[in-house]
Motif scaffolding. Structure first.
Motif, short mmCIF file in Angstrom:
data_model
loop_
_atom_site.label_atom_id
_atom_site.label_comp_id
_atom_site.label_asym_id
_atom_site.label_seq_id
_atom_site.Cartn_x
_atom_site.Cartn_y
_atom_site.Cartn_z
N UNK A 326 0.81 -1.20 0.00
CA UNK A 326 0.00 0.00 0.00
C UNK A 326 0.84 1.24 0.00
N UNK A 327 2.10 1.11 0.32
CA UNK A 327 3.00 2.26 0.32
C UNK A 327 4.15 2.04 1.23
N UNK A 328 5.30 2.59 0.86
CA UNK A 328 6.47 2.53 1.72
C UNK A 328 7.11 1.17 1.73
N UNK A 329 8.35 1.09 2.14
CA UNK A 329 9.07 -0.16 2.18
C UNK A 329 8.41 -1.21 3.06
N UNK A 330 7.79 -0.77 4.10
CA UNK A 330 7.14 -1.72 4.99
C UNK A 330 5.72 -2.04 4.60
N UNK A 331 5.19 -1.39 3.58
CA UNK A 331 3.82 -1.61 3.17
C UNK A 331 2.82 -1.22 4.22
N UNK A 332 3.12 -0.21 5.03
CA UNK A 332 2.26 0.14 6.16
C UNK A 332 1.57 1.48 5.99
N UNK A 333 1.60 2.05 4.80
CA UNK A 333 1.02 3.37 4.63
C UNK A 333 -0.49 3.29 4.53
N UNK A 334 -1.14 4.30 5.07
CA UNK A 334 -2.59 4.42 4.94
C UNK A 334 -2.87 5.60 4.03
N UNK A 335 -3.28 5.38 2.78
CA UNK A 335 -3.39 6.46 1.82
C UNK A 335 -4.31 7.59 2.26
N UNK A 336 -5.37 7.26 3.02
CA UNK A 336 -6.32 8.29 3.38
C UNK A 336 -5.94 9.05 4.64
N UNK A 337 -5.10 8.49 5.46
CA UNK A 337 -4.74 9.11 6.73
C UNK A 337 -3.44 9.88 6.54
N UNK A 338 -3.55 11.22 6.49
CA UNK A 338 -2.39 12.05 6.21
C UNK A 338 -1.33 11.89 7.29
N UNK A 339 -0.04 11.89 6.90
CA UNK A 339 1.03 11.76 7.90
C UNK A 339 0.95 12.80 9.00
N UNK A 340 0.54 14.02 8.67
CA UNK A 340 0.46 15.07 9.68
C UNK A 340 -0.61 14.74 10.72
N UNK A 341 -1.68 14.04 10.31
CA UNK A 341 -2.72 13.62 11.26
C UNK A 341 -2.20 12.53 12.17
N UNK A 342 -1.43 11.59 11.62
CA UNK A 342 -0.83 10.54 12.45
C UNK A 342 0.09 11.16 13.48
N UNK A 343 0.92 12.12 13.06
CA UNK A 343 1.84 12.78 13.99
C UNK A 343 1.07 13.50 15.09
N UNK A 344 -0.01 14.20 14.70
CA UNK A 344 -0.81 14.91 15.69
C UNK A 344 -1.44 13.97 16.70
N UNK A 345 -1.94 12.83 16.23
CA UNK A 345 -2.60 11.88 17.12
C UNK A 345 -1.61 11.23 18.08
N UNK A 346 -0.44 10.82 17.57
CA UNK A 346 0.52 10.16 18.47
C UNK A 346 1.12 11.15 19.47
N UNK A 347 1.22 12.41 19.10
CA UNK A 347 1.73 13.40 20.05
C UNK A 347 0.74 13.61 21.20
#
Length: 491
Positions: A326-347
């Protein structure tokens, strides 16, 4: 400073870790891997010998355990347990190199989930169980320290932490930690067994169900398969994993109160409402994104992936149900979930007194409410607007402490990212890795920075910096910085 008191408590902690090593030793024996069984058994004996030696030799000299001793213990326990946890990993040959064994151990014990292991299906079950046990034990340790020590020390505004457990006023800090551990241990075990049985019923093998229950409740993110949760491709398993992660992201003293018949605490606790609102918002946002995407995979698949990833990010677990490729070397990308949203949530992370990383919902709520109060003050300069968290009125010193924590968090994130860039990581990867290490959400690296190398391929200098970042995130930052202050060491 009573160093003997700190070493006495550390010694008993290492003894408990040694006892935990017996489980993978038995697993290796049942698996027919005698050499690995002896490795874990020898590591248990060695760790138990050193731990008991420290505990017994300092028993008579142990003095008062005050705030300074508490700060020192809070930092050293994670470091010491990580070093001893790495012993069986190093001598087993998985992963072999000392820095890789230490990186895996500290990532496990701090429930970060960043791994240098590849080809998990080929790894012996005893090693996989040990990784899961490290996260499970680290999750319990983080709860006990948050409830009994961090809130008492008042680190980063934790005075506002709302515990449903008796406060134990007048008791010493070690006695308070022991009582908290006794109160919460069986709750933690019962929730783990509930998760394991649910996952077993949903189609996982008994071993996989137990390991994933360990790592989901501790919001750690280690898996027994390279594809993670996506390898099972089961909506029911994903739903159960989300429930377990949310249970882990809640204040565990509320679980204790519920087991004792006090269900009203869930209604009265402010952080529970914030967590429920966040999960509901993420679910509706996932529906909206899925309807708007119009991809070939369909709305249901997009919704399933997005909501799971959002809950996993909020709880700083790092599990992903994205299919490989789905994306990235690890195949762990979520196309609909923006990276900035992931960063905001984990922070932000989950509730205080939970197993999650991040700054916690309580602090985020205080910052938001204080910003609201400042905006209101522009319209009504002489008005009185008290800041409340649920029924609790938050005093100004706590607000300033939370702002101090937030300011230091930003500085530490920047310093960590610069250090990672110095060792050769690209700028975007350095920032992503710094945020995920300090938020204890390591598995999201390729979801945020798809072109990032795997943790195994990173230079040794990067691994040392990331290990320090994991430690800093788990010890609440201010405790670690306090040890670097010369005034801390003056009598």
């Amino acid at each position: 400073m009573s160093y003997t008191s700190v070493f006495h408590c550390l010694g008993w902690a290492v003894v408990l870790l040694a006892a935990l090593m017996i489980l993978p030793a038995l697993t290796a024996m049942l698996d027919g891997n005698t050499a690995l069984a002896w490795t874990f058994a020898a590591s248990a004996v060695l760790s138990g010998f050193f731990g008991a030696g420290f505990a017994m030799s300092t028993k008579l000299e142990a003095g008062q355990f005050g705030k300074r001793e508490g700060f020192m213990f809070l930092v050293l326990i994670w470091l010491v347990l990580s070093l001893f946890s790495a012993i069986p990993l190093h001598f087993s040959g998985f992963p072999g190199r000392p820095i890789d064994a230490f990186f895996e151990a500290i990532s496990g014990i701090t429930t970060t989930g960043a791994t240098v292991f590849e080809g998990l299906e080929e790894i012996p079950p005893a090693i996989l169980l040990w990784r899961a046990l490290l996260q499970w034990g680290g999750g319990l340790l983080s709860i006990v320290l948050a409830v009994s020590l961090v809130s008492h020390l008042g680190i980063g505004g934790m005075e506002a932490f709302q515990s449903a457990l008796p406060r134990g006023e007048g008791a010493s800090l070690p006695a308070r930690m022991l009582q908290t551990a006794q109160d919460l241990f069986w709750i933690y075990v019962l929730l783990t067994l509930f998760g394991a049985l649910a996952l077993l019923t949903a189609g996982m093998s008994a071993f996989d169900a137990l390991c994933h229950a360990f790592t989901a409740l501790s919001t750690g993110g280690f898996s027994t398969r390279d594809g993670g949760i996506a390898a099972y491709d089961s909506p029911l398993i994903e739903l159960l994993i989300m429930v377990i992660m949310i249970l882990g992201a809640m204040n565990f003293t509320l679980h204790w109160a519920a087991f004792n018949g006090r269900f009203r605490v869930f209604r009265e606790n402010a952080e529970i409402r914030y967590l429920a609102a966040a999960v509901a918002f993420l679910a509706f946002a996932g529906i909206a994104l899925s309807l708007a995407s119009g991809t070939e995979r369909g709305v249901v698949s997009e919704l399933r992936e997005t909501v799971f990833m959002a809950v996993s990010a909020l709880t700083t677990t790092g599990f992903s149900n994205s299919q490989p490729g789905a994306g990235g070397p690890g195949g762990l990308a979520a196309p609909l979930l923006a990276p900035i949203l992931i960063i905001g949530l984990v922070l932000v992370g989950g509730a205080a007194g939970s197993t999650t990383g991040g700054m916690r919902l309580m602090r985020a709520a205080v910052l938001f409410k204080q910003a609201q109060r400042e905006l209101l003050r522009l319209s009504h300069p002489h008005g009185v607007s008290p800041l409340r968290l649920g029924k609790m009125r938050i005093q100004n010193p706590i607000i300033w402490s939370v702002w101090s924590f937030f300011f230091i968090l930003i500085l530490v994130l920047a310093a960590t990212a610069l250090a990672l860039a110095f060792f050769g990581l690209p700028a975007d990867t350095a920032v992503a890795a710094a945020v995920l290490a300090i938020s204890n959400a390591g598995p999201f690296l390729h979801s945020v920075a798809p072109e990032a190398p795997s943790y195994a391929d990173m230079p040794d200098g990067v691994k040392y910096v990331l290990a320090l970042g994991m430690l800093a995130g788990r010890v609440e930052l201010l405790a670690l910085l306090s040890l670097l202050n010369p005034a801390f060491w003056r009598r």
